[in-house]
Write an enzyme that holds these catalytic residues in place. Structure first.
Site, PDB file in Angstrom:
ATOM      1  N   LYS A   4       0.836  -1.212   0.000  1.00  0.00           N
ATOM      2  CA  LYS A   4       0.000   0.000   0.000  1.00  0.00           C
ATOM      3  C   LYS A   4       0.871   1.262   0.000  1.00  0.00           C
ATOM      4  CE  LYS A   4      -2.171  -1.266   3.868  1.00  0.00           C
ATOM      5  NZ  LYS A   4      -1.515  -2.570   4.159  1.00  0.00           N
TER       6      LYS A   4
ATOM      7  N   ARG B 122     -10.227   0.219   8.197  1.00  0.00           N
ATOM      8  CA  ARG B 122      -9.819  -1.144   8.570  1.00  0.00           C
ATOM      9  C   ARG B 122     -10.923  -1.896   9.283  1.00  0.00           C
ATOM     10  NH1 ARG B 122      -3.908  -0.173   8.612  1.00  0.00           N
ATOM     11  NH2 ARG B 122      -2.898  -2.118   9.069  1.00  0.00           N
TER      12      ARG B 122
ATOM     13  N   ARG C 135      11.671  -6.339   5.427  1.00  0.00           N
ATOM     14  CA  ARG C 135      11.673  -4.911   5.731  1.00  0.00           C
ATOM     15  C   ARG C 135      12.150  -4.642   7.157  1.00  0.00           C
ATOM     16  NH1 ARG C 135       6.160  -1.714   5.483  1.00  0.00           N
ATOM     17  NH2 ARG C 135       5.907  -2.952   7.358  1.00  0.00           N
TER      18      ARG C 135
ATOM     19  N   ARG D  27      -0.126 -12.093  13.984  1.00  0.00           N
ATOM     20  CA  ARG D  27      -1.301 -11.456  14.587  1.00  0.00           C
ATOM     21  C   ARG D  27      -1.853 -10.376  13.667  1.00  0.00           C
ATOM     22  NH1 ARG D  27       0.212  -9.313  19.888  1.00  0.00           N
ATOM     23  NH2 ARG D  27       0.012 -11.443  20.651  1.00  0.00           N
TER      24      ARG D  27
HETATM   25  P1  AP5 Z   1       4.681  -1.642   1.911  1.00  0.00           P
HETATM   26  O1  AP5 Z   1       4.474  -0.826   0.693  1.00  0.00           O
HETATM   27  O2  AP5 Z   1       5.267  -0.998   3.106  1.00  0.00           O
HETATM   28  O3  AP5 Z   1       3.322  -2.400   2.309  1.00  0.00           O
HETATM   29  P2  AP5 Z   1       2.099  -1.893   3.167  1.00  0.00           P
HETATM   30  O4  AP5 Z   1       0.903  -2.540   2.589  1.00  0.00           O
HETATM   31  O5  AP5 Z   1       2.120  -0.407   3.255  1.00  0.00           O
HETATM   32  O6  AP5 Z   1       2.485  -2.598   4.535  1.00  0.00           O
HETATM   33  P3  AP5 Z   1       2.410  -2.056   6.027  1.00  0.00           P
HETATM   34  O7  AP5 Z   1       3.298  -2.902   6.853  1.00  0.00           O
HETATM   35  O8  AP5 Z   1       2.597  -0.579   6.083  1.00  0.00           O
HETATM   36  O9  AP5 Z   1       0.938  -2.429   6.330  1.00  0.00           O
HETATM   37  P4  AP5 Z   1       0.151  -2.416   7.642  1.00  0.00           P
HETATM   38  O10 AP5 Z   1      -1.191  -2.325   7.117  1.00  0.00           O
HETATM   39  O11 AP5 Z   1       0.442  -3.537   8.559  1.00  0.00           O
HETATM   40  O12 AP5 Z   1       0.766  -1.164   8.418  1.00  0.00           O
HETATM   41  P5  AP5 Z   1       0.154   0.254   8.777  1.00  0.00           P
HETATM   42  O13 AP5 Z   1       1.274   1.178   8.852  1.00  0.00           O
HETATM   43  O14 AP5 Z   1      -0.996   0.580   7.925  1.00  0.00           O
HETATM   44  O15 AP5 Z   1       5.566  -2.911   1.476  1.00  0.00           O
HETATM   45  C1  AP5 Z   1       6.008  -3.850   2.438  1.00  0.00           C
HETATM   46  C2  AP5 Z   1       7.393  -4.364   2.035  1.00  0.00           C
HETATM   47  O16 AP5 Z   1       7.289  -5.102   0.820  1.00  0.00           O
HETATM   48  C3  AP5 Z   1       8.414  -3.248   1.759  1.00  0.00           C
HETATM   49  O17 AP5 Z   1       9.665  -3.665   2.218  1.00  0.00           O
HETATM   50  C4  AP5 Z   1       8.382  -3.106   0.236  1.00  0.00           C
HETATM   51  O18 AP5 Z   1       9.595  -2.629  -0.271  1.00  0.00           O
HETATM   52  C5  AP5 Z   1       8.115  -4.540  -0.201  1.00  0.00           C
HETATM   53  N1  AP5 Z   1       7.369  -4.620  -1.457  1.00  0.00           N
HETATM   54  C6  AP5 Z   1       6.371  -3.803  -1.888  1.00  0.00           C
HETATM   55  N2  AP5 Z   1       5.912  -4.186  -3.092  1.00  0.00           N
HETATM   56  C7  AP5 Z   1       6.628  -5.289  -3.430  1.00  0.00           C
HETATM   57  C8  AP5 Z   1       6.619  -6.164  -4.559  1.00  0.00           C
HETATM   58  N3  AP5 Z   1       5.788  -5.968  -5.588  1.00  0.00           N
HETATM   59  N4  AP5 Z   1       7.474  -7.205  -4.563  1.00  0.00           N
HETATM   60  C9  AP5 Z   1       8.352  -7.430  -3.535  1.00  0.00           C
HETATM   61  N5  AP5 Z   1       8.413  -6.630  -2.436  1.00  0.00           N
HETATM   62  C10 AP5 Z   1       7.548  -5.577  -2.382  1.00  0.00           C
HETATM   63  O19 AP5 Z   1      -0.406  -0.034  10.243  1.00  0.00           O
HETATM   64  C11 AP5 Z   1       0.437  -0.312  11.320  1.00  0.00           C
HETATM   65  C12 AP5 Z   1      -0.369  -0.384  12.603  1.00  0.00           C
HETATM   66  O20 AP5 Z   1      -0.970   0.884  12.879  1.00  0.00           O
HETATM   67  C13 AP5 Z   1      -1.532  -1.374  12.617  1.00  0.00           C
HETATM   68  O21 AP5 Z   1      -1.127  -2.683  12.958  1.00  0.00           O
HETATM   69  C14 AP5 Z   1      -2.422  -0.751  13.702  1.00  0.00           C
HETATM   70  O22 AP5 Z   1      -1.916  -1.032  14.992  1.00  0.00           O
HETATM   71  C15 AP5 Z   1      -2.268   0.738  13.448  1.00  0.00           C
HETATM   72  N6  AP5 Z   1      -3.264   1.247  12.500  1.00  0.00           N
HETATM   73  C16 AP5 Z   1      -3.001   1.795  11.280  1.00  0.00           C
HETATM   74  N7  AP5 Z   1      -4.143   2.143  10.670  1.00  0.00           N
HETATM   75  C17 AP5 Z   1      -5.151   1.798  11.507  1.00  0.00           C
HETATM   76  C18 AP5 Z   1      -6.561   1.870  11.431  1.00  0.00           C
HETATM   77  N8  AP5 Z   1      -7.179   2.371  10.327  1.00  0.00           N
HETATM   78  N9  AP5 Z   1      -7.292   1.406  12.473  1.00  0.00           N
HETATM   79  C19 AP5 Z   1      -6.689   0.917  13.568  1.00  0.00           C
HETATM   80  N10 AP5 Z   1      -5.364   0.790  13.713  1.00  0.00           N
HETATM   81  C20 AP5 Z   1      -4.595   1.235  12.679  1.00  0.00           C
HETATM   82 MG    MG Z   2       2.198   0.952   4.871  1.00  0.00          MG
END
Ligand code: AP5
Ligand code: MG
Length: 190
Positions: free
Chosen positions: A14, A89, A128, A145
């Site tokens: 994303k 989410r 990552r 989880r």
């Molecule tokens: P990346 O682009 O970072 O993927 P992403 O989908 O953004 O992954 P996140 O880890 O950010 O998702 P998440 O939803 O767990 O975290 P968030 O910050 O939203 O890519 C991942 C890796 O893969 C990178 O190393 C990249 O280089 C690689 N990659 C990308 N594309 C590739 C490809 N095509 N091939 C190979 N490699 C590739 O949330 C974190 C925490 O915040 C949650 O757990 C929760 O506690 C809280 N939170 C956030 N939003 C909410 C919400 N709306 N409600 C409640 N809690 C929330």
């Molecule tokens: Mg992200």
């Protein structure tokens, strides 16, 4: 306005793809995870609260997340559009977002759901972890989880947008460029 929900499990790409989309379509990128991490770094009261959930891979409560997101949207009310990354989410978040956009006389244009299987997600997140410094990437139990909470609480949000005929599934494996091309094609068909 062009308002995109960029959806998908942890590690689906994303954040990576949002960078490409904001450039091409001149949109504001709202990643709730990134916003929480900024608060974490600055040790704000919101950051201190969010840390207790994020470090263990649980969702931050809806009320807190929704209020934060609303404030960010209002800050950018002159935007050409938004990419919502990591939000909504839960169905409660999706309902709140619809209400908010309606009050601004706009709506979600499309939900793009990046589809990636679990083994690949785990591989990406552990990879990552070496560079991100994210506590929630470092431990395979926490990654598990995050994925299981995605499957239980977050994946149902797809049905919410499907019911509005706004869901488009995008294969989230392949090169980053290939996936960007798929996303551009789906958006340009709107
Ligand atoms: P990346 O682009 O970072 O993927 P992403 O989908 O953004 O992954 P996140 O880890 O950010 O998702 P998440 O939803 O767990 O975290 P968030 O910050 O939203 O890519 C991942 C890796 O893969 C990178 O190393 C990249 O280089 C690689 N990659 C990308 N594309 C590739 C490809 N095509 N091939 C190979 N490699 C590739 O949330 C974190 C925490 O915040 C949650 O757990 C929760 O506690 C809280 N939170 C956030 N939003 C909410 C919400 N709306 N409600 C409640 N809690 C929330
Ligand atoms: Mg992200």
């Amino acid at each position: 306005m062009l308002n995109i929900v960029l959806f998908g499990p942890p590690g689906a790409g994303k954040g990576t793809q949002s960078e490409r989309l904001i450039e091409k379509y001149d949109l504001i990128h709202l990643s709730t995870g990134d916003i929480f991490r900024t608060h974490l770094k600055e040790n704000t009261p919101l950051g201190i609260l969010a840390r207790t959930f994020m470090d263990v891979g649980k969702l931050v409560p809806d009320e807190v997340t929704i209020e934060m997101l609303k404030a960010e949207v209002v800050l950018h009310s002159n935007a050409k559009g938004f990419i919502f990354d990591g939000f909504p989410r839960t169905n409660a978040q999706a309902e709140a977002l619809d209400e908010l956009l309606q009050s601004l006389s706009t709506e979600i244009s499309i939900m793009l759901s990046l589809e990636v299987e679990e083994e690949e997600l785990k591989k990406r997140l552990l990879g990552r972890a070496e560079v991100s410094g994210r506590t929630d990437d470092a431990d395979p139990v926490i990654i598990e989880r995050r994925i299981s909470i995605y499957n239980k609480d977050t994946a149902p949000v797809k049905a919410f947008y499907q019911a509005q005929n706004k869901l488009t599934a995008i294969q989230g494996t392949g090169t980053i460029d290939e996936i960007t091309h798929r996303l551009f094609t789906a958006i340009d068909a709107l």
